[in-house]
Design a protein around this motif. Structure first.
Motif, PDB file in Angstrom:
ATOM      1  N   UNK A 151      20.311 -35.487 101.968  1.00  0.00           N
ATOM      2  CA  UNK A 151      21.418 -34.876 102.695  1.00  0.00           C
ATOM      3  C   UNK A 151      20.984 -33.584 103.377  1.00  0.00           C
ATOM      4  N   UNK A 152      20.222 -32.737 102.655  1.00  0.00           N
ATOM      5  CA  UNK A 152      19.784 -31.465 103.242  1.00  0.00           C
ATOM      6  C   UNK A 152      18.863 -31.691 104.439  1.00  0.00           C
ATOM      7  N   UNK A 153      17.932 -32.620 104.291  1.00  0.00           N
ATOM      8  CA  UNK A 153      16.992 -32.884 105.379  1.00  0.00           C
ATOM      9  C   UNK A 153      17.713 -33.467 106.589  1.00  0.00           C
ATOM     10  N   UNK A 154      18.674 -34.364 106.337  1.00  0.00           N
ATOM     11  CA  UNK A 154      19.418 -34.967 107.440  1.00  0.00           C
ATOM     12  C   UNK A 154      20.271 -33.917 108.150  1.00  0.00           C
ATOM     13  N   UNK A 169      28.542 -32.183 107.213  1.00  0.00           N
ATOM     14  CA  UNK A 169      28.439 -32.634 105.824  1.00  0.00           C
ATOM     15  C   UNK A 169      28.232 -34.140 105.863  1.00  0.00           C
ATOM     16  N   UNK A 170      27.060 -34.593 105.469  1.00  0.00           N
ATOM     17  CA  UNK A 170      26.707 -36.004 105.604  1.00  0.00           C
ATOM     18  C   UNK A 170      26.852 -36.789 104.312  1.00  0.00           C
ATOM     19  N   UNK A 171      27.413 -36.184 103.257  1.00  0.00           N
ATOM     20  CA  UNK A 171      27.351 -36.854 101.960  1.00  0.00           C
ATOM     21  C   UNK A 171      28.685 -37.017 101.247  1.00  0.00           C
ATOM     22  N   UNK A 172      29.769 -36.429 101.747  1.00  0.00           N
ATOM     23  CA  UNK A 172      31.010 -36.455 100.987  1.00  0.00           C
ATOM     24  C   UNK A 172      32.160 -37.009 101.823  1.00  0.00           C
ATOM     25  N   UNK A 173      33.092 -37.645 101.113  1.00  0.00           N
ATOM     26  CA  UNK A 173      34.319 -38.142 101.748  1.00  0.00           C
ATOM     27  C   UNK A 173      35.404 -37.087 101.597  1.00  0.00           C
TER      28      UNK A 173
END
Length: 443
Positions: free
Chosen positions: A408-411, A426-430
């Motif tokens: 997630x951090x790298x993306x 934020x690429x990881x949470x709904x």
């Protein structure tokens, strides 16, 4: 006072009451009684008029029943909001097991009805009934009123005005499917039926006192031409010895011949003119904010650069690896990540951002569709800042983290590096988005 209404099969036993004589900026409670049964009590609220000190909106999109529980809807129900904006993908059309989470299916027992892909009116009605059986979705409807617009999955994936990616000849006439989907939407969703019937335009605007105009757009059906894809529409050229080098993607030709084609439309001429009039009217009446509620990211999102060494170690099907390599080549040429968004219709976007700049709108663009959370400094074709954009995450549909082989951090860092206007992602949470407007700020 009670009012009598009759329903039946012709409306799928749904009832829609247009209450009149209500006062502005007031909460009202309501319930239904039929055949000796009484519904739970619902709450709604009218929009304010005159001076408004604060207005709090909850923004949601992309709730996929077999991808997980609707916890985010419950959280919205428990939050003090003036309105819920739903920006589309309220339902999904897929058959059982397609675009679903195996754990959610097998352990949480969230199966779709009907089990086949929805095509006919009865199918769409049944799918809405399933979604509305969810207690968390019931709770947010019971507590808050909605302003909503469809995206593609209320019809089928990647819909445009004349067809869709997820519709083929074996599934019948697309126009008939579209009519069925739109009819079920108007039966089940809290939205006024257009004076011309339920097939009328869905774009419309709402005045929030002197504070804001909420301008709801249809970027999916009204005027949208068929979208482009790198896999199907890329222009190739031969580089060197074709036997060894093979055809190479020609980003310049793709741009000039396809992406920048001035004839390609997203909103359509009628809606664009309506938007211009809405912006002019908002400015002339002195509204502080012009809020565009619509489906897709308007800001430019570049293709994140992947770690080639890490990519080489992944076990991927060759077709997927080839497509990732194609995307990386496109990213090196400055092409966008998502051609289904406004990035796939740059000439249409340039016309709209020019409108926003010319009208001196105090613009907030709200978007759904991507399942991730975004914040941009919105800029026009010349790079001039003209507002901000906020993309809301999905309620349950998976985001970029499910498809891109990066942490997630790298993306996050790669997306920022490829997208100069991107402030945060934020690429990881709904979840959902809370937007609070006041005369001095938008949070």
């Amino acid at each position: 006072a009670g009012r009598q209404h009759t329903t039946g099969y012709i409306a799928d036993y749904t009832v829609k009451v247009d209450a009149t004589g209500l006062q502005p900026n007031q909460s009202y409670f309501y319930r239904f009684a039929a055949l000796g049964k009484t519904s739970p009590v619902g709450r709604t609220r009218t929009l304010p008029t005159g001076p408004v000190e604060s207005f709090r909106m909850g923004v949601a999109s992309c709730s996929n029943y077999p991808q997980g529980f609707f916890n985010a809807y419950r959280h919205m129900a428990d939050t003090d909001l003036d309105v819920v904006l739903h920006l589309g993908d309220y339902i999904y059309e897929y058959e059982e097991g397609d675009y679903a989470n195996a754990y959610v299916l097998d352990t949480l027992n969230r199966h779709v009805e009907p089990t086949h892909e929805i095509l006919a009116l009865a199918d769409y009605r049944t799918r809405y009934a399933l979604y509305r059986s969810d207690p968390d979705l019931q709770a947010v409807h019971q507590r808050h009123h909605f302003i909503c617009v469809w995206d593609d999955h209320e019809i089928t994936n990647d819909t445009w005005k004349g067809g869709a990616q997820n519709h083929n000849e074996g599934e019948g006439d697309f126009a008939a499917r579209l009519r069925a989907a739109r009819q079920a939407y108007h039966e089940w969703m809290p939205i006024r039926t257009h004076r011309d019937g339920d097939q009328g335009p869905i774009y419309r605007s709402f005045a929030i006192g002197d504070l804001a105009d909420l301008i709801m757009l249809d970027t999916r059906i009204e005027g949208r031409d068929k979208g482009l894809s790198y896999a199907e529409d890329m222009v190739f050229q031969t580089a060197g010895d074709e036997a060894t080098a093979g055809p190479m993607p020609n980003a310049t030709a793709f741009r000039s011949q396809k992406l920048d084609d001035p004839s390609r439309q997203l909103l359509g001429e009628s809606q664009e003119q309506w938007l211009a009039n809405a912006l002019a009217g908002s400015a002339s009446r002195g509204a502080t904010w012009q809020v565009l509620g619509q489906q897709m990211l308007m800001s430019r999102v570049g293709i994140p650069k992947l770690d080639q060494a890490a990519l080489a170690e992944l076990e991927l099907p060759q077709q997927e690896r080839d497509y990732i390599n194609l995307l990386q080549a496109m990213g090196a040429e400055g092409l966008p990540l998502n051609l289904d968004a406004w990035d796939g219709y740059p000439v249409s976007r340039d016309r709209v951002t020019a409108m926003l700049r010319q009208s001196q709108a105090n613009t907030v663009v709200l978007a759904g569709d991507t399942h991730n959370a975004w914040a941009f400094d919105l800029r026009d074709a010349d790079g001039v800042a003209i507002g901000v954009e906020v993309g809301t995450p999905g309620i349950s549909s998976p985001g970029l983290e499910a498809y891109v082989p990066m942490t997630a951090d790298a993306l996050t860092q790669a997306l920022k590096a490829a997208s100069p206007a991107l402030v945060e992602v934020d690429v990881s949470q709904r979840g959902w988005t809370e937007v609070v407007l006041s005369p001095r700020e938008m949070r």
